[in-house]
Design an enzyme around this catalytic site. Structure first.
Site, PDB file in Angstrom:
ATOM      1  CE  LYS A   1     -34.500  -2.650 -43.314  1.00  0.00           C
ATOM      2  NZ  LYS A   1     -35.342  -2.948 -42.137  1.00  0.00           N
TER       3      LYS A   1
ATOM      4  CD  GLU B   1     -35.026   0.014 -51.763  1.00  0.00           C
ATOM      5  OE1 GLU B   1     -34.127   0.206 -52.609  1.00  0.00           O
ATOM      6  OE2 GLU B   1     -35.000  -0.919 -50.930  1.00  0.00           O
TER       7      GLU B   1
ATOM      8  CB  SER C   1     -35.366  -8.377 -37.237  1.00  0.00           C
ATOM      9  OG  SER C   1     -36.567  -7.759 -36.806  1.00  0.00           O
TER      10      SER C   1
HETATM   11  C1  LIG Z   1     -36.656  -3.526 -42.152  1.00  0.00           C
HETATM   12  C2  LIG Z   1     -36.912  -4.339 -40.978  1.00  0.00           C
HETATM   13  C3  LIG Z   1     -37.703  -5.511 -41.017  1.00  0.00           C
HETATM   14  C4  LIG Z   1     -38.433  -5.951 -42.248  1.00  0.00           C
HETATM   15  O1  LIG Z   1     -37.647  -6.292 -43.338  1.00  0.00           O
HETATM   16  P1  LIG Z   1     -37.380  -7.801 -43.785  1.00  0.00           P
HETATM   17  O2  LIG Z   1     -36.728  -7.667 -45.108  1.00  0.00           O
HETATM   18  O3  LIG Z   1     -38.705  -8.486 -43.870  1.00  0.00           O
HETATM   19  O4  LIG Z   1     -36.510  -8.413 -42.775  1.00  0.00           O
HETATM   20  C5  LIG Z   1     -37.838  -6.253 -39.864  1.00  0.00           C
HETATM   21  N1  LIG Z   1     -37.266  -5.882 -38.707  1.00  0.00           N
HETATM   22  C6  LIG Z   1     -36.501  -4.762 -38.614  1.00  0.00           C
HETATM   23  C7  LIG Z   1     -35.907  -4.406 -37.302  1.00  0.00           C
HETATM   24  C8  LIG Z   1     -36.310  -3.962 -39.741  1.00  0.00           C
HETATM   25  O5  LIG Z   1     -35.573  -2.847 -39.630  1.00  0.00           O
END
Ligand SMILES: *Cc1c(COP(=O)(O)O)cnc(C)c1O
Length: 388
Positions: free
Chosen positions: A84, A106, A371
């Site tokens: 993020k 948000e 992610s």
């Molecule tokens: C917020 C988040 C997501 C989902 O958001 P995307 O916009 O679909 O990437 C996925 N993995 C993690 C670790 C997150 O914090």
């Protein structure tokens, strides 16, 4: 292609009062998007502050178990613990260049709120985060984090008191305070230019991945797999491979099973409609009312999805699949124990798809976008596995 359109999807379904703000944002993007100095400054923060480039780790132990060559793109190692920050640093720097003094955002699980608070602190901008009362109750740790980082958390008690209501309130604030305020949206959804801008800020993931895999394997991967909430980490890693011969798989939250209705699988089970200023695949009933989504991972709990992903799935370029809570939990445990890496529950969905379908990936080179890290999820998981 028309402005901000991906086939029939995307667009700018915004109230008239918001048009000047969106035009101002588009002009700023026009100006700074191609500005070398802006890119250099952003790259400096991505590298020195956030920790880029992240490693592309060959997960040898899990590869052996699955009989494939599995690589993990380690976005979990970034400052803040997830991808993020690639987006929040980019947008906060843009806001600063535009002369804005205040960021609003948000947040659902609080992850995007925390990433915005971090970016606001480092660039000296005031941060106010809209968050549903229900989410504030569920995500106390992130609320404390945001406050420690100097942000103000504004409780939202309208509607279902969750993410979609927080977005509505943030948009209302933006319309009123557009003069000094920048709306820092968290994923590749919403009205143009957000889906395109946020994909660009996240595309650093895929650019690094391609360079790294070429160096390690001398060829492109067979598959790139990413989880999808709104779609920003997926589009961030997919973008570089869209025009190349690489299989792209988007893994959604199947929750308690798609048949149960308790899930967040907009690509797999949604229908075309307008939501949060975009035309996309949306979880809605036959009257067009937005359904409540559900996932054990709060970051995948969103009833919409970015318009470009809707287009890419509809056109067949990206394959959409889903994974249940139970399968994701199992993958969470597997990666922790086999590789010593505790993944976010969101990322565990991408892992689970590969683990559950290992026959399909046999002898292939597979990249999973990890992610985020799972520290935030240990309480949830401890309860599920009775570890407390
Ligand atoms: C917020 C988040 C997501 C989902 O958001 P995307 O916009 O679909 O990437 C996925 N993995 C993690 C670790 C997150 O914090």
């Amino acid at each position: 292609m028309a402005k901000g359109k991906f086939g029939v999807y995307g667009g700018q379904f915004a109230p008239e009062t918001l048009m000047p703000a969106l035009e101002e944002l588009e002009e700023a993007l026009e100006k700074y998007g191609r500005d070398k100095k802006f890119q250099e400054e952003l790259n400096y923060y991505l590298k020195e502050y956030a920790g880029r480039p992240t490693p592309l780790y060959y997960a040898g132990n899990l590869s052996k178990k699955l009989a494939c060559r599995l690589y993990l793109k380690r976005e979990d190692l970034l400052h803040g613990g997830a991808h993020k920050i690639n987006n929040t640093l980019g947008q906060a720097l843009l806001a600063k260049k535009m002369g804005k003094k205040r960021l609003i955002a948000e947040t659902g699980a609080g992850q995007h709120g925390v990433a915005t608070a971090i970016a606001g602190a480092v660039f000296g901008l005031k941060v106010e985060v809209y968050m549903g009362v229900e989410d504030i109750e569920r995500q106390k740790l992130n609320v404390v984090r945001m406050k420690l980082l100097g942000a103000n958390v504004i409780p939202v008690s309208s509607g279902s008191q969750t993410l979609k209501d927080a977005i509505n309130e943030a948009i209302r604030d933006w319309i009123t305070n557009v003069e000094d305020t920048y709306y820092l949206f968290g994923t590749v959804a919403g009205m143009h230019p957000y889906p395109t801008m946020i994909r660009e800020f996240q595309s650093v993931i895929g650019k690094e991945t391609r360079r790294q895999i070429m160096k390690k394997e001398g060829k492109l991967p067979d598959f790139v797999v990413a989880c999808v909430g709104g779609g920003s980490n997926a589009m961030g890693i997919f973008d570089e491979f869209l025009k190349r011969k690489v299989g792209l798989i988007a893994v959604e939250a199947g929750g308690k099973g798609i048949q149960s209705g308790l899930h967040g699988a907009s690509l797999s089970a949604g229908e075309d409609g307008v939501f949060h200023g975009m035309y996309s695949k949306i979880l809605q009933d036959k009257f067009g009312q937005i359904k409540t989504s559900y996932s054990i991972s709060a970051g995948l709990d969103y009833p919409g999805v970015g318009p470009q992903l809707s287009f890419l799935v509809e056109s067949g370029r990206v394959k959409a699949v889903s994974v249940t809570d139970k399968q994701a939990l199992q993958a969470f445990k597997t990666l922790s124990q086999i590789e010593g890496i505790i993944p976010a529950l969101e990322s565990s969905h991408a892992l689970a798809h590969v683990i559950e379908n290992k026959g399909q990936f046999k002898d292939k080179i597979v990249v999973i976008n990890l992610s985020g890290r799972g520290d935030k999820d240990v309480n949830t998981v401890a309860e599920e596995f009775d570890l407390k």
